[in-house]
Design an enzyme around this catalytic site. Structure first.
Site, PDB file in Angstrom:
ATOM      1  N   CYS A 120       0.840  -1.200   0.000  1.00  0.00           N
ATOM      2  CA  CYS A 120       0.000   0.000   0.000  1.00  0.00           C
ATOM      3  C   CYS A 120       0.879   1.256   0.000  1.00  0.00           C
ATOM      4  CB  CYS A 120      -0.967  -0.036   1.178  1.00  0.00           C
ATOM      5  SG  CYS A 120      -2.353   1.099   0.995  1.00  0.00           S
ATOM      6  N   HIS A 128      -3.558  -5.585   1.085  1.00  0.00           N
ATOM      7  CA  HIS A 128      -2.872  -5.805   2.361  1.00  0.00           C
ATOM      8  C   HIS A 128      -2.834  -7.281   2.754  1.00  0.00           C
ATOM      9  CE1 HIS A 128      -2.443  -1.627   3.814  1.00  0.00           C
ATOM     10  NE2 HIS A 128      -3.522  -1.396   3.100  1.00  0.00           N
ATOM     11  N   GLU A 144      -1.025  -8.605   4.954  1.00  0.00           N
ATOM     12  CA  GLU A 144      -0.846  -8.719   6.407  1.00  0.00           C
ATOM     13  C   GLU A 144      -2.159  -8.550   7.158  1.00  0.00           C
ATOM     14  OE1 GLU A 144      -0.496  -6.077   4.754  1.00  0.00           O
ATOM     15  OE2 GLU A 144      -0.916  -4.304   5.978  1.00  0.00           O
TER      16      GLU A 144
END
Lengths: 91, 235
Positions: free
Chosen positions: B86, B202, B204
Site C-alpha cells: 500500500c 494488504h 498482512e
C-alpha cells in the site's frame, strides 16, 4: 543576492485521465455552463528563492521540482519567477 | 529468518506486518525511518501501509527521502527482499525501486473492502508457496490507480512482472473487479531482478480465519520458503 518568488504549477500529464477535472467539468455542465471544458486540476506551490539573478532562481526552483515537488511519471509542471518588488508581475 | 519493518511517521500497518512476520517464524526488528542504516543480517525489509507524512505533496514523496531509505535501496541492490504494501508500494515507486506511480482512484473515493487477486506469476519469491490461484485480500486506499507509460506496462507484461491482478471471485478480469482504475488491472508488480515487490492490497490483514481470510499468508509463506531455501544453499 535577491529574494525571488517562484510559483510552480503542477498538473497531471495530459496522457493521464484527470478524474477530478472530469468530475468538476460534469458539475459545471450541470450548472448550465456548457461553454466550459477541458478542466484540469493541479497544485499551486509558492516558494521564495535566494539567488543572484532570475536565471539562477529558475534553476533552483527547477531542481526542486525535479527532486521533490513533482513526479515526472505522472505530472507536468511550469515555473514562473517573480521579483519581490513587482507585485506578482513576471520579472 | 530476520525481518525488518520500517515505521514512518503516519505508518499504520507496521504492527500488522510485524505480527504476520512472526507467524512465519521470523525474528522481527522494528526499524525507525530516521535510522541511518539497517541491520546487516536482515533477509527481508517491509515498508508497511499507512499515510507516511500525511500523504502531503504526493503519497510516498517525502518518505522516500527518510534517512533509512539509502540503506534500503542498497539492500535491494544487493538482492535483499524488499516488500512495499500500500503506502509502501507508493514509496517504492517514488524511490524508483519499482516503475510507475500510484495516483488517485478513478472514482475519487477511499476504498476499503476485500478484493480478489489472481496470481499472475507463481515463480517468484512472493508467490511460490501459494496453494491457490486467486486470493481474497483487503484493500484500503485512496491513491491506488497504478499508472505507467505504455512502454513500461508492455515490459512488465512481457517479462512476467505483473504479479497480482484484480479479478472477480471466479478469477476473471472484469471492469467491476478493478476497484481503482489501475492500468491492466494491476494490483502488484516486481522489479526486474525479482527481489522487490509492491502491492496495494494488504496481505498482512488477511492472515488468520478470524480476520475473514488467511489468503495473505500465501505471500508471507512464500517469502519464508524463499529465504529458507536460500540459507540452505549458502549454508
Amino acid at each position: 543576492m535577491k529574494l525571488y518568488q517562484a510559483k510552480v504549477t503542477v498538473t497531471l500529464r495530459k496522457s493521464i485521465l484527470d478524474v477530478q477535472g472530469k468530475t468538476v467539468e460534469h458539475a459545471l455542465h450541470s450548472l448550465h455552463m456548457p461553454a466550459l471544458s477541458n478542466v484540469r486540476i493541479g497544485k499551486h506551490i509558492e516558494l521564495s528563492v535566494h539567488a543572484p539573478d532570475k536565471d539562477r532562481a529558475f534553476e533552483l526552483a527547477d531542481d526542486a521540482c525535479k527532486k521533490l515537488l513533482t513526479n515526472p511519471v505522472m505530472e507536468d509542471y511550469s515555473i514562473e519567477i517573480f521579483e519581490p518588488s513587482t507585485n506578482g508581475v513576471p520579472a | 529468518m530476520k525481518v525488518g519493518v520500517v515505521t514512518f511517521p503516519g505508518s499504520n500497518c507496521d504492527a500488522d506486518a510485524r505480527y504476520a512476520s512472526q507467524l512465519i517464524g521470523a525474528e522481527v526488528v522494528q526499524l525507525w525511518h530516521k535510522d541511518p542504516s539497517i541491520p546487516s543480517d536482515l533477509d527481508l525489509v517491509i515498508l508497511p501501509g499507512g499515510f507516511s507524512f500525511g500523504d502531503y505533496l504526493r503519497t510516498g514523496a517525502i518518505a522516500r527521502f527518510s534517512p533509512i531509505m539509502p540503506s534500503v535501496v542498497e539492500f535491494a541492490n544487493r538482492g535483499g527482499l524488499v516488500v512495499g504494501i500500500c503506502n509502501g508500494f507508493q514509496i517504492l515507486c517514488e524511490t524508483g525501486l519499482l516503475p510507475g506511480a500510484l495516483i488517485r482512484n478513478e472514482n475519487l473515493s477511499f476504498i476499503c473492502k476485500d478484493v480478489h487477486l489472481r496470481i499472475e506469476n507463481t515463480q517468484t519469491a512472493f508467490t511460490s508457496a501459494a496453494e491457490q490461484n486467486v486470493l481474497r485480500i483487503p484493500i484500503a486506499h485512496g491513491d491506488g490507480r497504478y499508472t505507467a507509460s505504455p512502454e513500461v506496462i508492455d515490459e512488465l507484461e512481457r517479462t512476467g512482472r505483473v504479479l497480482f491482478r484484480y479479478v472477480n471471485e471466479g478469477g476473471e478480469q472484469t471492469p467491476n473487479a478493478n476497484p481503482n482504475g489501475s492500468m491492466n488491472d494491476i494490483a502488484g508488480i516486481i522489479n526486474e531482478r525479482g527481489n522487490v515487490m509492491g502491492m496495494m492490497p494488504h496481505p498482512e490483514r488477511a492472515i488468520e480465519p478470524l480476520l475473514g481470510s488467511d489468503d495473505g499468508m500465501a505471500v508471507f509463506a512464500s517469502m519464508a520458503a524463499y529465504v529458507n531455501a536460500l540459507s540452505e544453499t549458502t549454508a
